[in-house]
Motif scaffolding. Sequence first.
Motif, PDB file in Angstrom:
ATOM      1  N   SER A 270      26.373 -15.358 -10.073  1.00 11.10           N
ATOM      2  CA  SER A 270      25.338 -14.677  -9.286  1.00 11.10           C
ATOM      3  C   SER A 270      25.826 -13.347  -8.721  1.00 11.10           C
ATOM      4  O   SER A 270      25.009 -12.486  -8.372  1.00 11.10           O
TER       5      SER A 270
ATOM      6  N   GLU B 159      24.695 -10.943 -11.265  1.00 14.95           N
ATOM      7  CA  GLU B 159      23.244 -10.772 -11.162  1.00 14.95           C
ATOM      8  C   GLU B 159      22.913  -9.844  -9.992  1.00 14.95           C
ATOM      9  O   GLU B 159      22.107  -8.909 -10.131  1.00 14.95           O
TER      10      GLU B 159
ATOM     11  N   LYS C  63      20.312 -13.443 -15.177  1.00 20.41           N
ATOM     12  CA  LYS C  63      20.127 -14.654 -14.383  1.00 20.41           C
ATOM     13  C   LYS C  63      21.404 -15.492 -14.393  1.00 20.41           C
ATOM     14  O   LYS C  63      22.004 -15.718 -15.449  1.00 20.41           O
ATOM     15  N   ALA C  64      21.794 -15.955 -13.212  1.00 20.27           N
ATOM     16  CA  ALA C  64      22.906 -16.894 -13.109  1.00 20.27           C
ATOM     17  C   ALA C  64      22.354 -18.291 -13.345  1.00 20.27           C
ATOM     18  O   ALA C  64      21.603 -18.820 -12.525  1.00 20.27           O
TER      19      ALA C  64
ATOM     20  N   ASP D 206      26.986 -21.467 -11.396  1.00 21.23           N
ATOM     21  CA  ASP D 206      28.048 -20.630 -10.838  1.00 21.23           C
ATOM     22  C   ASP D 206      28.937 -19.989 -11.895  1.00 21.23           C
ATOM     23  O   ASP D 206      29.572 -18.961 -11.639  1.00 21.23           O
TER      24      ASP D 206
END
Length: 242
Positions: free
Chosen positions: A121, A124, A170-171, A174
């Motif tokens: 993320s 992102e 997009k993540a 993790d």
Amino acid sequence: MKLNKLLVMATVTAMLGSVVAGCASNNNQQAGGGDNKAPVQELRINLTAEPPALDSSIATTNPAFTIMNAINEGLYRLDKDGKPQPALAKDMPKISADGLVYTITLRDGLTWADGSPLKASDFEFAYKRTLDPTTKAKYATMLAWIKGGAALTAAKPEEIEAKKAAVGVKAIDDKTLEITLERPIAFFTDQLSMPIFFPQKPDFVKAQGDKFGADADKVIGAGPVQAGILEPPAAACDGEER
């Protein structure tokens, strides 16, 4: 911008310390014993100018790229032949048959310099921040062929959040990042090695506000040392080939 000399020295020491130590050890042994004091070994770097910012979204100068490449890392790095090799990524991306979707898995145990975990993320966040027109990133066009990227850079203030949500990065979790392009880009993996594609730690960036990247204490990295993936280069001690 005041660039604290400690930032440069810490970077150089961390990146090359293992090589210097190894050479010093070899020199001691060759001199006939471990008790001999190794000669002073120094590495000095002359920057042509002080970088105006160490914010990977807005940096445009070679001095800034030099420092950022030393303290931070991308998903891939270019080897001596200019070919991308895994860096923070565990391996090369899995690319869909139509060339549009890149699925990238991060290495295990990645951390930021403060010890907090680095997550998919963070990429992102960084890409969407760069594309956000309020960031005023001059190189945002390099990310604009991510699906929805160009639309975000052209968004009106009231449209930004909706356009940001539609961007094709997009993540998945993790450790898994998915990037969807508007059209196939043959050199996209190569581009992922560039500083503008480096991750950013959201809470750190937000805490610094418009001062992010403005000084040594306003920067945080996730480079090879923090990631635990730095391998000593195949350099020789005393000019000896290896």
